[in-house]
Write a protein that holds these residues in place. Structure first.
Motif, PDB file in Angstrom:
ATOM      1  N   VAL A  86      19.463  -2.043  15.660  1.00 41.35           N
ATOM      2  CA  VAL A  86      19.062  -3.389  16.289  1.00 41.35           C
ATOM      3  C   VAL A  86      17.708  -3.364  17.019  1.00 41.35           C
ATOM      4  O   VAL A  86      17.722  -2.552  18.053  1.00 41.35           O
ATOM      5  CB  VAL A  86      20.314  -4.079  17.179  1.00 41.35           C
ATOM      6  N   ILE A  87      16.768  -3.829  16.613  1.00 40.31           N
ATOM      7  CA  ILE A  87      15.563  -3.879  17.468  1.00 40.31           C
ATOM      8  C   ILE A  87      15.503  -4.974  18.077  1.00 40.31           C
ATOM      9  O   ILE A  87      15.353  -6.151  17.446  1.00 40.31           O
ATOM     10  CB  ILE A  87      14.251  -3.594  16.493  1.00 40.31           C
ATOM     11  N   MET A  88      15.375  -5.183  19.446  1.00 43.79           N
ATOM     12  CA  MET A  88      15.142  -6.286  20.094  1.00 43.79           C
ATOM     13  C   MET A  88      13.642  -6.649  20.447  1.00 43.79           C
ATOM     14  O   MET A  88      12.713  -5.621  20.810  1.00 43.79           O
ATOM     15  CB  MET A  88      15.842  -6.074  21.403  1.00 43.79           C
ATOM     16  N   SER A  90      10.893  -9.114  22.617  1.00 46.74           N
ATOM     17  CA  SER A  90      10.626 -10.252  23.610  1.00 46.74           C
ATOM     18  C   SER A  90       9.219 -10.732  23.704  1.00 46.74           C
ATOM     19  O   SER A  90       8.251  -9.738  23.222  1.00 46.74           O
ATOM     20  CB  SER A  90      11.075  -9.582  25.025  1.00 46.74           C
ATOM     21  N   GLY A  91       8.929 -11.581  24.343  1.00 52.43           N
ATOM     22  CA  GLY A  91       7.482 -12.170  24.289  1.00 52.43           C
ATOM     23  C   GLY A  91       6.681 -11.489  25.677  1.00 52.43           C
ATOM     24  O   GLY A  91       5.596 -11.623  25.553  1.00 52.43           O
ATOM     25  N   GLU A  92       7.516 -10.773  26.409  1.00 53.33           N
ATOM     26  CA  GLU A  92       7.099 -10.129  27.596  1.00 53.33           C
ATOM     27  C   GLU A  92       7.270  -8.838  27.792  1.00 53.33           C
ATOM     28  O   GLU A  92       8.341  -8.201  27.019  1.00 53.33           O
ATOM     29  CB  GLU A  92       7.613 -11.084  29.065  1.00 53.33           C
ATOM     30  N   ASP A  93       6.281  -8.029  28.317  1.00 53.41           N
ATOM     31  CA  ASP A  93       6.537  -6.738  28.506  1.00 53.41           C
ATOM     32  C   ASP A  93       7.370  -6.332  29.697  1.00 53.41           C
ATOM     33  O   ASP A  93       6.773  -5.998  30.747  1.00 53.41           O
ATOM     34  CB  ASP A  93       5.203  -6.036  28.474  1.00 53.41           C
ATOM     35  N   ASP A  94       8.641  -6.667  29.488  1.00 49.69           N
ATOM     36  CA  ASP A  94       9.452  -6.606  30.934  1.00 49.69           C
ATOM     37  C   ASP A  94      10.540  -5.415  30.787  1.00 49.69           C
ATOM     38  O   ASP A  94      11.256  -5.275  29.822  1.00 49.69           O
ATOM     39  CB  ASP A  94      10.484  -7.883  30.812  1.00 49.69           C
ATOM     40  N   ASP A  95      10.068  -4.483  31.890  1.00 50.65           N
ATOM     41  CA  ASP A  95      10.969  -3.248  31.758  1.00 50.65           C
ATOM     42  C   ASP A  95      12.376  -3.511  31.950  1.00 50.65           C
ATOM     43  O   ASP A  95      13.374  -2.783  31.516  1.00 50.65           O
ATOM     44  CB  ASP A  95      10.345  -2.509  32.941  1.00 50.65           C
ATOM     45  N   ASP A  96      12.823  -4.517  32.976  1.00 47.90           N
ATOM     46  CA  ASP A  96      14.018  -4.974  32.987  1.00 47.90           C
ATOM     47  C   ASP A  96      14.845  -5.355  31.790  1.00 47.90           C
ATOM     48  O   ASP A  96      16.019  -4.910  31.534  1.00 47.90           O
ATOM     49  CB  ASP A  96      14.148  -5.816  34.234  1.00 47.90           C
ATOM     50  N   ALA A  97      14.189  -5.907  31.153  1.00 45.54           N
ATOM     51  CA  ALA A  97      14.893  -6.459  29.970  1.00 45.54           C
ATOM     52  C   ALA A  97      14.809  -5.353  28.775  1.00 45.54           C
ATOM     53  O   ALA A  97      16.124  -5.200  28.166  1.00 45.54           O
ATOM     54  CB  ALA A  97      13.930  -7.533  29.233  1.00 45.54           C
ATOM     55  N   CYS A  98      14.154  -4.379  28.840  1.00 49.49           N
ATOM     56  CA  CYS A  98      13.721  -3.235  27.906  1.00 49.49           C
ATOM     57  C   CYS A  98      15.196  -2.388  28.184  1.00 49.49           C
ATOM     58  O   CYS A  98      15.908  -1.989  27.726  1.00 49.49           O
ATOM     59  CB  CYS A  98      12.954  -2.412  28.222  1.00 49.49           C
ATOM     60  N   ASN A  99      15.361  -2.269  29.731  1.00 44.52           N
ATOM     61  CA  ASN A  99      16.483  -1.439  30.155  1.00 44.52           C
ATOM     62  C   ASN A  99      17.865  -2.091  29.914  1.00 44.52           C
ATOM     63  O   ASN A  99      18.585  -1.540  29.454  1.00 44.52           O
ATOM     64  CB  ASN A  99      16.560  -0.990  31.650  1.00 44.52           C
ATOM     65  N   ARG A 100      17.979  -3.384  30.011  1.00 47.37           N
ATOM     66  CA  ARG A 100      19.323  -4.055  29.834  1.00 47.37           C
ATOM     67  C   ARG A 100      19.422  -3.962  28.313  1.00 47.37           C
ATOM     68  O   ARG A 100      20.723  -3.865  28.028  1.00 47.37           O
ATOM     69  CB  ARG A 100      19.112  -5.411  30.123  1.00 47.37           C
ATOM     70  N   ALA A 101      18.517  -4.207  27.284  1.00 43.61           N
ATOM     71  CA  ALA A 101      18.690  -4.080  25.905  1.00 43.61           C
ATOM     72  C   ALA A 101      19.141  -2.721  25.525  1.00 43.61           C
ATOM     73  O   ALA A 101      20.114  -2.605  24.608  1.00 43.61           O
ATOM     74  CB  ALA A 101      17.499  -4.537  25.435  1.00 43.61           C
ATOM     75  N   ARG A 102      18.568  -1.657  26.081  1.00 41.70           N
ATOM     76  CA  ARG A 102      18.949  -0.426  25.742  1.00 41.70           C
ATOM     77  C   ARG A 102      20.521   0.085  26.083  1.00 41.70           C
ATOM     78  O   ARG A 102      21.026   0.801  25.457  1.00 41.70           O
ATOM     79  CB  ARG A 102      17.966   0.851  26.247  1.00 41.70           C
ATOM     80  N   SER A 107      18.675  -0.298  19.394  1.00 44.48           N
ATOM     81  CA  SER A 107      17.968   0.952  18.990  1.00 44.48           C
ATOM     82  C   SER A 107      16.667   1.284  19.462  1.00 44.48           C
ATOM     83  O   SER A 107      16.201   2.493  19.576  1.00 44.48           O
ATOM     84  CB  SER A 107      18.292   0.812  17.392  1.00 44.48           C
ATOM     85  N   ASP A 108      16.090  -0.011  19.442  1.00 40.35           N
ATOM     86  CA  ASP A 108      14.705   0.216  19.945  1.00 40.35           C
ATOM     87  C   ASP A 108      14.110  -1.293  20.538  1.00 40.35           C
ATOM     88  O   ASP A 108      15.027  -2.351  20.247  1.00 40.35           O
ATOM     89  CB  ASP A 108      13.795   0.265  18.815  1.00 40.35           C
ATOM     90  N   LEU A 120       6.413  -1.525  11.100  1.00 43.88           N
ATOM     91  CA  LEU A 120       7.024  -0.763   9.955  1.00 43.88           C
ATOM     92  C   LEU A 120       7.344   0.527  10.438  1.00 43.88           C
ATOM     93  O   LEU A 120       8.662   1.034   9.685  1.00 43.88           O
ATOM     94  CB  LEU A 120       6.135  -0.952   8.930  1.00 43.88           C
ATOM     95  N   THR A 121       6.551   1.115  10.903  1.00 42.72           N
ATOM     96  CA  THR A 121       6.989   2.641  11.350  1.00 42.72           C
ATOM     97  C   THR A 121       8.229   2.635  12.182  1.00 42.72           C
ATOM     98  O   THR A 121       9.199   3.442  11.696  1.00 42.72           O
ATOM     99  CB  THR A 121       6.039   3.283  12.178  1.00 42.72           C
ATOM    100  N   ARG A 122       8.465   1.710  13.203  1.00 42.79           N
ATOM    101  CA  ARG A 122       9.542   1.977  14.001  1.00 42.79           C
ATOM    102  C   ARG A 122      10.824   1.570  13.021  1.00 42.79           C
ATOM    103  O   ARG A 122      12.180   2.071  13.244  1.00 42.79           O
ATOM    104  CB  ARG A 122       9.411   1.020  15.041  1.00 42.79           C
ATOM    105  N   LEU A 123      10.873   0.391  12.299  1.00 42.80           N
ATOM    106  CA  LEU A 123      12.092  -0.059  11.581  1.00 42.80           C
ATOM    107  C   LEU A 123      12.326   0.826  10.330  1.00 42.80           C
ATOM    108  O   LEU A 123      13.360   1.108  10.134  1.00 42.80           O
ATOM    109  CB  LEU A 123      11.362  -1.438  10.887  1.00 42.80           C
TER     110      LEU A 123
END
Length: 377
Positions: A86-88, A90-102, A107-108, A120-123
């Motif tokens: 699952v690749i999440m 978001s429209g913002e480069d938000d570290d908090d959102a990234c940490n919460r998602a992980r 997955s990414d 394409l590379t990440r997927l």
């Protein structure tokens, strides 16, 4: 016939049609794409479509947001869904959102402005990783399970018993183990042949598999022997289950070439609290020794750690009737007097209620004369 390799299918879940269209342009030619506008419909699509191999999801959506969808995926009881990459997005480069998602199991995590090449590379990497892990799980399953019956191997059962005992020790819980073996195995093999006995053992394994809980582990432990690791089960409850299982086997209608096959099992029960042991190996040994003790005592018995477990199981009226119906009169004969004493009160009641003329007093007198010590007790 079409032998063309189908491209991997990806589900895009985003409430913005523009974002979905943009992502689809990035993936065109490399992936087959399905799209949904919120987490709830995305979840329904995942359940219904087993060909989806990855999910790209927005975080902020109506009905069910990306975090809610991710939680459902990771907690799903369906293995193929639970393991999906699952690749999440978001429209913002938000570290908090990234940490919460992980932390929730993403997955990414990439931004909506990511370029085609990077996406394409990440997927691609996530799908290859998921495929490799699935193949590794299949290899592990082969090592854990008997290829003929699909039941766990002895080595895996020992591992499960060790984990269950460790958890019970940490949490103050219970774990019970059963060792189950066919009585008169050499005689059965000589009379019916090894192939028939093997079929009977496999059939019994399927019967066992249908009677245990999801959290229990069942597998082969020796020749025509099975073991069950049952976490959270008290010894008394385990013994009750063992008695029901034993009676189910002794009353089963099994025939070979029109001839009845008399089957019975002996069962040994061990429990960490009752036996005051935290060692899985020790409990497995105890259960095995008790199974052997049950066999040595004539078979068709359950032996636990309590003194009552060493005594032959009581012959109830219901059990006697079931045995007679199954053609096992030989197993009732030794308890005839005990049964007669049990039904005397019923005979007295029927004599009175239905005005029968049964010689109940004479029957009771004869029974007491044959065992005067019982009547004096």
């Amino acid at each position: 016939m079409n032998d063309a390799v189908q491209p991997p299918k990806v589900l895009i879940v985003d409430d913005s049609r523009i974002v979905r269209a943009s992502l689809m342009r990035h993936l065109k030619g490399r992936f087959e794409v399905r799209e949904e506008g919120d987490g709830e419909t995305g979840w329904q699509t995942l359940v219904l479509d087993p060909t989806i191999q990855a999910v790209i999801s927005d975080l902020s959506m109506p009905v069910l947001d990306g975090y809610g969808l991710l939680e459902r995926i990771r907690q799903s009881k369906i293995g193929r869904i639970r393991r999906l990459p699952v690749i999440m997005i978001s429209g913002e480069d938000d570290d908090d959102a990234c940490n919460r998602a992980r932390a929730a199991g993403a997955s990414d995590f990439i931004s909506k402005g990511v370029g085609t090449a990077e996406l394409l590379t990440r997927l691609d990497a996530q799908i290859r990783l998921a495929t490799a892990e699935e193949a590794l799980d299949a290899v592990r399953d082969d090592a854990m399970k008997n290829p003929l019956t699909g039941l766990f191997t002895r080595r895996y059962l020992e591992s499960q018993a060790d984990q269950a005992c460790s958890l019970a020790q940490r949490k103050g819980g219970e774990v019970s183990l059963l060792m189950i073996g066919f009585d008169r195995l050499p005689a059965l093999t000589e009379q019916y042949g090894a192939a028939v006995v093997e079929q009977l053992v496999a059939q019994f394994g399927r019967l066992l598999a249908g009677k245990i809980r999801r959290e229990d582990s069942l597998g082969h432990y020796g020749s025509a022997q099975f073991a069950i690791v049952s976490p959270g089960t008290p010894g008394a409850s385990c013994r009750t289950f063992a008695l029901r299982l034993k009676e189910a086997v002794e009353t089963a209608h099994v025939a070979f070439h029109g001839q009845r096959v008399d089957l019975s099992v002996s069962i040994g029960v061990a429990n960490n609290n009752d036996d005051q042991s935290t060692s899985a190996n020790h409990l497995l040994i105890l259960a095995g020794e008790r199974m052997g003790e049950a066999m040595a005592g004539g078979g068709n018995r359950v032996v636990g750690c309590e003194a009552e477990g060493r005594r032959p199981d009581a012959l109830t009226v219901d059990r006697a009737l079931a045995l007679l119906e199954a053609g096992r009169g030989d197993m009732v004969r030794g308890g005839s007097r005990e049964l007669a004493l049990r039904v005397l009160p019923l005979l007295r009641f029927l004599n009175y209620e239905l005005q029968w003329q049964l010689p109940v007093e004479d029957l009771e007198r004869q029974l007491n004369q044959s065992h005067p010590r019982d009547s004096a007790a």
